[in-house]
Structures are given as C-alpha cells and as structure tokens.
Design an enzyme around this catalytic site. Structure first.
Site, PDB file in Angstrom:
ATOM      1  N   VAL A 284       1.062  -0.923   0.181  1.00 32.13           N
ATOM      2  CA  VAL A 284      -0.196   0.095   0.041  1.00 32.13           C
ATOM      3  C   VAL A 284       1.058   1.460  -0.114  1.00 32.13           C
ATOM      4  O   VAL A 284       2.026   1.074   0.471  1.00 32.13           O
ATOM      5  CB  VAL A 284      -1.096  -0.261   1.269  1.00 32.13           C
ATOM      6  CG1 VAL A 284      -2.227  -1.283   1.146  1.00 32.13           C
ATOM      7  CG2 VAL A 284      -0.217  -0.061   2.142  1.00 32.13           C
ATOM      8  N   SER A 285      -0.080   2.167  -0.423  1.00 27.68           N
ATOM      9  CA  SER A 285       1.002   3.837  -0.859  1.00 27.68           C
ATOM     10  C   SER A 285       1.329   4.523   0.536  1.00 27.68           C
ATOM     11  O   SER A 285       1.596   5.638  -0.122  1.00 27.68           O
ATOM     12  CB  SER A 285       1.369   4.086  -1.753  1.00 27.68           C
ATOM     13  OG  SER A 285      -0.170   4.320  -2.945  1.00 27.68           O
ATOM     14  N   SER A 286      -0.073   4.316   1.172  1.00 23.88           N
ATOM     15  CA  SER A 286      -0.185   5.558   2.265  1.00 23.88           C
ATOM     16  C   SER A 286      -0.626   5.222   3.683  1.00 23.88           C
ATOM     17  O   SER A 286      -0.561   3.681   3.190  1.00 23.88           O
ATOM     18  CB  SER A 286      -1.306   6.037   2.052  1.00 23.88           C
ATOM     19  OG  SER A 286      -2.508   5.859   1.493  1.00 23.88           O
TER      20      SER A 286
END
Length: 205
Positions: A10-12
């Site tokens: 995931v990027s956040s």
C-alpha cells in the site's frame, strides 16, 4: 507442490493490506501452492522498499517458485521498474502471478511475447537514460564543469624529487600508494604561459 510468496503493498498509512490479502490468498489456495513467504510493505514515493528488497534477495536464493501480487501497479512504483523486476524474477525461475492481470502470468501461453515486450521496453528505457546522461555531460563540459572523479591530492615536489633520483612511475606509485596516472599528472611541469608539458618519464619494469 510449488512454493509461493505473496507481496502486499500500500502507498499510504490510510490504506490497508486487508483489501488485497483475501484475493491473493485465494489464488494461492486454488492453484494448490504452498504459501512460504509473505511480504507486506507500506511504501510511498519517498520511502525505501525494504520488504521488496528482501523479496528479491529471497528470490535470488531460490526460496520460492511463484510470486503472487494483487495488481501490477502494486508491484512497484513505475512501469519500467515493474518490468525490470518481472524480467529479473523470470531469469531466476520465479513465476509472477497477478490477481487483477491474469495475462501477467509469466508461465502462461503468452509468456514468450510478454517477456519480449518487457525486454524491449526496458532496453528502450536504458538507451534513453544513456542518451540523457551523455547530453547532460556535454552540457556540463560546455559550462566548464569537470566530469569524473576528483584528483587525488599528492605532494608534487616529492614526486618530482623521487623521479629525479631515478625512481620510475611505478615505483613512486607503489611507494606513495597512488595510481600511476596521479604520478604522471604530478610530473607535468607548467610552462611560463601557464600550460603544462610533461617531463621525460622513466618507466622501469
């Protein structure tokens, strides 16, 4: 039974792996793989990808045969980077399977075409990078920027004194523990106009 690893990214911090995990684990079960590794990563553009680095290191050691990801864009940060990783894994004998992109299965019928396309795109990217680097160096030289490693500091007077006593460039290089090119540079004597001309250099095998 093939050994499988899954990679969840995931990027956040607001996102969760649990949106990806059920689908990825379902692929592992339905294909009869043995799940031996799970890599989870929360990595934005400014963060190092330690889990991905471990994944690639484990793949190089042959610790799993299949890598299952939720989607190709979850695999990495850029299309080119993703392709390079897939090619690297393919060379190591690791099959890449994506839940959302069945065509990515590098053991499927389109594997030769897929690898050929990925290889071509990666090669084009490398050529563009080389071209940009060469152009950048040319612009820097026009501005008077020195390209390459900085010169190693050395006592030029000592070098010339040793050479005058009969020591060769090789002997001086070994004595002072510097490259022979540095010794050659130190033996150049400036002319009155400011330019340099080399002294007669004695090389003894």
């Amino acid at each position: 039974m093939k050994r499988a690893a899954i990679y969840l990214r995931v990027s956040s911090e607001e996102q969760t792996y649990e949106n990806q995990r059920p689908d990825v684990e379902r692929v592992v079960r339905t294909r009869g793989y043995e799940l031996v590794r799970t890599y989870e990563e929360q990595a934005g553009a400014a963060k190092a990808r330690s889990a991905f680095a471990r994944l690639m290191a484990d793949a190089h050691q042959g610790l799993f045969d299949v890598l299952v990801v939720w989607a190709f864009d979850r695999f990495g940060r850029s299309m080119t980077g993703n392709m390079q990783a897939v090619l690297d894994l393919d060379r190591r004998g690791v099959t890449v399977v994506s839940v959302r992109e069945p065509w990515l299965d590098t053991q499927g019928a389109v594997r030769p075409l897929l690898i050929a396309i990925f290889s071509w795109v990666a090669e084009q990217e490398r050529e563009q990078l080389v071209a940009r680097t060469v152009a950048g160096m040319a612009r820097a030289r026009k501005k008077g920027v020195r390209i390459g490693r900085p010169e190693m500091p050395i006592d030029k007077a000592l070098v010339r004194a040793l050479h005058a006593q009969g020591e060769s460039v090789r002997q001086i290089s070994q004595r002072l523990r510097v490259p022979k090119t540095t010794v050659h540079r130190a033996l150049r004597r400036p002319e009155r106009g400011g330019s340099e001309e080399p002294t007669q250099v004695c090389e003894i095998p």
